[in-house]
Structures are given as C-alpha cells and as structure tokens.
Design an enzyme around this catalytic site. Structure first.
Site, mmCIF file in Angstrom:
data_model
loop_
_atom_site.group_PDB
_atom_site.id
_atom_site.type_symbol
_atom_site.label_atom_id
_atom_site.label_comp_id
_atom_site.label_asym_id
_atom_site.label_seq_id
_atom_site.Cartn_x
_atom_site.Cartn_y
_atom_site.Cartn_z
ATOM 1 C CE LYS A 134 13.827 111.285 -13.776
ATOM 2 N NZ LYS A 134 14.761 112.165 -13.588
ATOM 3 C CG HIS A 144 9.089 77.229 21.614
ATOM 4 N ND1 HIS A 144 8.383 77.226 20.545
ATOM 5 C CD2 HIS A 144 8.518 76.012 22.333
ATOM 6 C CE1 HIS A 144 7.183 76.393 20.566
ATOM 7 N NE2 HIS A 144 7.513 75.522 21.641
#
Length: 510
Positions: free
Chosen positions: A136, A273
C-alpha cells in the site's frame, strides 16, 4: 538514519545472500523466527523484531509482527508531515524494505493425510499483513514477495533505479500474491463446507507457460493451471519431445483426455477441433488405435491422440505413419519413443491418465461474467436402460450402445455417434438440427452403418433421424427420450425392426 529491511521468509531460497548484500549497502536487518536464526548463523547482524516492538513473540508464533511499531513503520508516509510527527511521537522508525513470503499453505494441503489443524496452522496472518501494508505504501517501501526478484531489487538500489514504476510493479505482484494465497484458503474451506455455489466464487491460477499463439497466430495466449493439483492433468504432463504447445493443442488434448477417462479397457481417442473423430477400444493398445484410425482415416490427419496404455512399438509404427500434432500416453517404450522422435514436429506428452480426476465445476467466460456448472459426470449402466420398442437389443448391441453413449457425451451438440464393434464409425457434431448431424454421421459410416448402433445426445423432436438411421441399416438406438413425439420415433423403429432404449439422461455439450 540507517535504512531498515524487515526479512521474514518461509521459502529461504537466496535469502542469506540477499540479506548480506542489503547489509553491505547499509541496511539494518530486522527478522523473526527461523529466518533470524539462519541469518545470524550465516553472519548477518540481524535484529529480532521484538527488540523493535518491545513485545515478545506469543501464541506459538501466531503473533510476532502484528504491532504498531511494525505496521506504523511500513504505512507511515514519508512525505506527510503529520505522519512523520506521529511516528516520532510514538518512536516508530521507518521500514524501507520488506522481504516476506508466506507459510506453505498449498504444500501443506497437498500432503497425504494432512489434518485440518495442520492446514489451519499454515494459514499465514502476519506475512500477508506486512506485505499488504508495504505494498500500500510502495512509494516509500520496496516490497519483495518473490525470491526471483531479489537480484532486480538489489540492482535497482545499487543504480538508484527504484523508480515509482518499479516499486508499483513490485506492489502489484504482492497483491496478486496475497489474493492468490487467500483464494487457495477460500477454496479449501469451500471444499470443507461443501458449498457448491457460494455468494462469492474465488478462483486462482498459476502460470505454466506462454503459448506459441492462441486460436489463431495473431492472438497471444498463455496456459495457467489450478494452484492445487490433485490428479494428472495437462498442466502436470511431461513433454518428452516436440515444439511448444499452442492454445488449440491444449484444448484438443484436454478434450481427448476427458473422453479417454470414460474407458477402462485399452483405448485410443483421436480429436480434431475438440470433437472425437475416432474412438476405439481393444484387447491391446495397438488394436484399439487401429480401430481409432479406421474410424475416420481422413479427419485424424493433424489430430491429437490420447492413449490409456503405454505406447509400444506396434502402436508407434501406426502412429508414425500419419501426421499427428500430439500423442499423450502414460509412457512410451524405448523403441517406440525412438521411432516416434524421428519425426521432429510431433509432440509426445507423458501423463499418468489413470490418476485423472474430473474437476468438480466448469467455468465458461462470457462478456462481463462467468458461467459455472457441475461437470457432466453422469454414467448409465446396462440395467438402467429402458427398452421402448418391440425388439430388444442383443448383448453385443448393448455393449456398443453404451460405448457410443460414452462417446456422444463428448461431441458438440447436436450430436450423433454411430458405432460398431467398440469403434466409432460416424460422428455428426455441432449441427443446428439433429437430422443434419445424423446425415453427416451416416454418410461418414457409409456401408459400415449396416448393423451398427446410433447414439443421440438428446431426444428426437421428429422421427426423421430414426427413419434415416433405419434406412442406413442401423439396428439399435440409444437416446434420452422425453419428446412429445417419442411415440412417432418408436413406431418407426418398430416398422423397421430397430431396437431403441432410453437413458432418461441428456448430454448437451455447447
């Protein structure tokens, strides 16, 4: 005033050298627990945190850095006059660098027979708190959670290159790190409480590798794995040979493994596929693959093959004769491996498929959100089939019907699969209507359709599919049932002497 670094790590890789170099650059080192013992034994003049806090470690080490003199030193803004005054008033010295990594929660959870008490004691509290405080206040505090970043931090200090952007990058990494850690803990407790769809769903993944490209060469892609691996997955596969994997390779290989999981006998699956173009089982892997190949010798070109038995020379000779992208198997006999590796582009992946465990939920991304559902694990046994026609299927037909039913579950809807003698002979996938899928499968099977069985992933809204199947020579059909016009399909079956069974289970796959 000397700069201060607080070092407290679970993973001690490279930490002694890092601390010594910081000390050499004028940093005063604060530390705790096992880390300070290691540093002192290695000649680093580390200061115990309790000398700063004037408060001992308590509760078996559960509380040692949760103190205003630590978090004040991390969160105090150096540019804020009021912060500086308060820090001076309360005798809080700034901490300029934090090197912390966390208790090994993931490693603990993965231990066999681990107890919940062990898991809970490996939930880090002080570590994430220090990391978050430092991150922070990254403008004033360098924060390091990854040992891989030690060298870059030292270089930045040496060259006065610890810029805002560099510090912000380290802070961003910390928040990813703590979010990942918390997500693993949340997942563990969700498993313990058996909450299937909680009000907040947290997931986290770790990067495995960058991929060559995505679905198309102009798309970038990467492969991530779930953090806690409990079974064999592609993320844990050992690539023995061949170039790197693409996005499509992984999608197709995963689809092949999902299908392979359905069969206990020696089996081979070929995928293109994300749809199977051939599935075969047999007494040996070589026989199984022969059936897989003969199921559709055209579509298998450039496909992915997965096997649930070690690849021997006889199977390898068949595999080598065609162009394949990937072969996945538990192992490869030496002579089989030597033969296959003569082809430089084939990828060989070693994976213990016997240890596969289906994931519990499946996530699908949509714009602005994600869909989550249970994985389709529903199985149907022979004694659960409902015969609805005058003709009953023979034992051989039942075996093929169940074989085809396992296959159709993994074909994109609308889906039709034709099978004969534990071999797929026709697959119709992803059509907008069911008769269209059936026509594709029947055309592919050609003369092989005579005496074959048909599986449909959902009911027949009209009897046209049954009519086409009967005229092609299909002798038995498996489908869920449940259409308002079921009787029309039953009547057509009775007209042509075709057996039909219901499963009462649908297997749509979108």
């Amino acid at each position: 005033m000397k700069k201060r670094a607080l070092i407290s790590v679970s993973d001690k890789t490279g930490i002694v050298e890092f601390a010594k170099k910081l000390e050499g650059k004028g940093y005063e080192i604060l530390s705790t627990g096992g880390t300070i013992r290691l540093l002192k034994d290695s000649g680093v003049q580390a200061i115990p945190v309790e000398e700063t806090t004037n408060f001992p470690e308590i509760l078996d080490g559960r509380v040692k850095t949760l103190h205003p003199k630590i978090h004040g030193g991390l969160l105090g803004k150096r540019s804020n006059e009021n912060h500086r005054a308060q820090m001076e008033e309360h005798q809080i010295a700034p901490i300029d660098l934090v090197a912390v990594n966390l208790y090994p929660f993931k490693e603990t959870v993965q231990k066999p027979d681990v107890t919940q008490d062990e898991v809970i004691e490996n939930i880090d509290i002080g570590g994430p708190s220090m990391l978050r405080s430092a991150a922070k206040n990254f403008v004033d505090v360098l924060v390091v959670a990854d040992p891989m970043d030690y060298e870059a931090v030292l270089e930045a200090i040496e060259n006065k290159a610890d810029s805002y952007a560099f510090r912000q990058q380290l802070a961003a990494k910390v928040f990813r790190h703590t979010a990942h850690y918390d997500a693993m803990i949340a997942s563990y407790f969700q498993t313990q409480t058996k909450e299937e769809f909680p009000e907040i769903y947290t997931v986290t993944y770790e990067k495995v590798q960058d991929l060559r490209y995505g679905e198309n060469p102009h798309q970038q892609a990467a492969f991530y794995k779930t953090s806690i691996q409990s079974s064999a997955t592609l993320a844990t596969a050992n690539q023995l040979h061949g170039k790197g994997l693409s996005y499509n390779n992984i999608q197709d290989a995963n689809a092949a493994l999902e299908i392979l999981r359905e069969y206990k006998e020696p089996a081979a699956v070929a995928v293109k596929h994300m749809n199977p173009c051939g599935i075969g089982i047999g007494e040996t892997l070589a026989k199984a693959f022969k059936r897989t190949y003969e199921a559709d010798p055209v579509s298998i070109f450039g496909g992915i093959v997965a096997c649930n038995r070690p690849v021997d020379l006889q199977t390898a000779e068949q595999l080598r004769s065609i162009f394949l992208e990937i072969v996945v198997a538990p192992s490869f006999d030496k002579d089989a491996f030597d033969l296959l590796t003569e082809k430089k582009n084939i990828r060989l992946l070693e994976l213990d498929v016997s240890n596969q465990q289906e994931q519990q939920e499946r996530l699908t991304m949509v714009d602005g959100g994600v869909l989550i559902q249970d994985v389709d694990r529903k199985e149907v046994q022979a004694d659960e089939l409902e015969v609805v026609t005058d003709k009953k299927p023979t034992e051989a037909e039942i075996a093929d019907l169940l074989f085809a039913w396992k296959a159709v579950k993994h074909v994109k809807s609308n889906a039709i699969v034709l099978a004969k003698d534990t071999q797929t002979i026709g697959v119709g996938a992803g059509q907008m209507n069911r008769i269209g899928a059936a026509e594709i499968a029947i055309k592919q099977a050609a003369e092989k359709a005579k005496g074959a069985v048909l599986a449909s992933d959902a009911f027949f809204p009209m009897p046209d599919t049954v009519e086409a199947a009967a005229k092609a020579g299909i002798t038995a059909i498996i489908q869920p049932g449940g259409s308002k016009r079921d009787q029309d399909s039953i009547d057509v079956c009775n007209k042509y002497g075709v057996a039909m069974v219901y499963t009462s289970v649908r297997h749509f796959k979108h």
